[in-house]
Scaffold this motif. Structure first.
Motif, PDB file in Angstrom:
ATOM      1  N   LYS A  58      41.080  38.933  36.883  1.00 38.45           N
ATOM      2  CA  LYS A  58      41.561  38.122  38.005  1.00 38.45           C
ATOM      3  C   LYS A  58      40.806  36.801  38.083  1.00 38.45           C
ATOM      4  O   LYS A  58      39.605  36.739  37.845  1.00 38.45           O
ATOM      5  CB  LYS A  58      41.364  38.859  39.332  1.00 38.45           C
ATOM      6  CG  LYS A  58      42.153  40.122  39.464  1.00 38.45           C
ATOM      7  CD  LYS A  58      43.538  39.834  39.940  1.00 38.45           C
ATOM      8  CE  LYS A  58      44.273  41.142  40.192  1.00 38.45           C
ATOM      9  NZ  LYS A  58      45.657  41.052  39.836  1.00 38.45           N
TER      10      LYS A  58
ATOM     11  N   ASP B 151      46.096  36.779  36.655  1.00 38.68           N
ATOM     12  CA  ASP B 151      45.396  37.471  35.582  1.00 38.68           C
ATOM     13  C   ASP B 151      45.440  36.528  34.388  1.00 38.68           C
ATOM     14  O   ASP B 151      46.508  36.044  34.019  1.00 38.68           O
ATOM     15  CB  ASP B 151      46.076  38.781  35.219  1.00 38.68           C
ATOM     16  CG  ASP B 151      45.889  39.866  36.265  1.00 38.68           C
ATOM     17  OD1 ASP B 151      45.000  39.715  37.126  1.00 38.68           O
ATOM     18  OD2 ASP B 151      46.635  40.857  36.235  1.00 38.68           O
TER      19      ASP B 151
ATOM     20  N   CYS C 265      42.966  40.034  45.462  1.00 38.65           N
ATOM     21  CA  CYS C 265      42.374  40.318  44.154  1.00 38.65           C
ATOM     22  C   CYS C 265      42.176  41.817  43.926  1.00 38.65           C
ATOM     23  O   CYS C 265      41.894  42.225  42.796  1.00 38.65           O
ATOM     24  CB  CYS C 265      41.031  39.587  44.023  1.00 38.65           C
ATOM     25  SG  CYS C 265      41.216  37.795  44.006  1.00 38.65           S
TER      26      CYS C 265
ATOM     27  N   ASP D 172      43.241  42.247  31.479  1.00 40.39           N
ATOM     28  CA  ASP D 172      43.514  41.451  32.666  1.00 40.39           C
ATOM     29  C   ASP D 172      42.232  41.202  33.442  1.00 40.39           C
ATOM     30  O   ASP D 172      41.460  42.115  33.704  1.00 40.39           O
ATOM     31  CB  ASP D 172      44.526  42.165  33.570  1.00 40.39           C
ATOM     32  CG  ASP D 172      45.922  42.139  32.985  1.00 40.39           C
ATOM     33  OD1 ASP D 172      46.187  41.313  32.103  1.00 40.39           O
ATOM     34  OD2 ASP D 172      46.757  42.947  33.426  1.00 40.39           O
TER      35      ASP D 172
END
Length: 180
Positions: free
Chosen positions: A6, A50, A179, A4
């Motif tokens: 951001k 993500d 975030c 993942d």
């Protein structure tokens, strides 16, 4: 599975000028498009997702197509990493604005920020000031005069020809906080 990572997506022209997209619908669209951990911030087309290790340009094109196909409009977006957004926020040059001032960041296509900042008509320093950054123009304007200010009017004309989207610095700080 990709790790993942951001990303911040800023939509241009959402919930203004008759184009309405509900944030719940935007979130569903992004999730259906394969994005994970989708968070919308406020009602102005700000999304944190993500998306794995995506190149910002490829991500921008992917999201524009997804939004265009879903909401049937020529979508324009900006894709940023949290680090890029933090750099933009930290670069804001106007200090101690006081309670009667709005602080904006105008995002442009790379290179257009210089044109936008330097070719604007003369500004009344008691009302507003601008300063170019990398890919952005920083703008300070007295509250209540945003749309009627010289730069506000100039920017509206320029937006018809170039990619421009602006956000209040407070909004950008809220997006960055998401975030985490």
């Amino acid at each position: 599975m990709k790790p993942d990572v951001k990303h911040i997506i800023l939509l241009r022209g959402v919930n203004v000028g008759g184009r309405t997209i509900k944030m719940a619908d935007l979130k569903t669209c992004m999730e259906n498009g394969g994005f994970r951990n989708v968070i919308t911030v406020l009602q102005t087309g700000n999304v944190v997702v993500d998306a794995g290790k995506a190149d910002s340009e490829k991500l921008r094109l992917r999201v524009e197509k997804l939004l265009g196909d879903t909401f049937h409009y020529p979508a324009k977006v900006l894709a940023l990493s949290p680090a890029e957004l933090e750099t933009v926020i930290r670069g804001y040059p106007f200090q101690n604005p006081g309670p009667d001032v709005h602080r904006y960041v105008v995002f442009t296509e790379k290179g257009f920020e210089e044109t936008l900042a330097h070719q604007a008509p003369p500004l009344d320093a008691s009302v507003e000031a601008v300063s170019p950054g990398e890919g952005v123009v920083y703008w300070r304007v007295r509250k209540g005069q945003t749309l009627d200010s010289v730069f506000g009017k100039y920017m509206a004309k320029a937006a018809a020809k170039q990619f421009i989207t602006n956000r209040n610095l407070n909004t950008l700080e809220k997006i960055l906080a998401k975030c985490g």
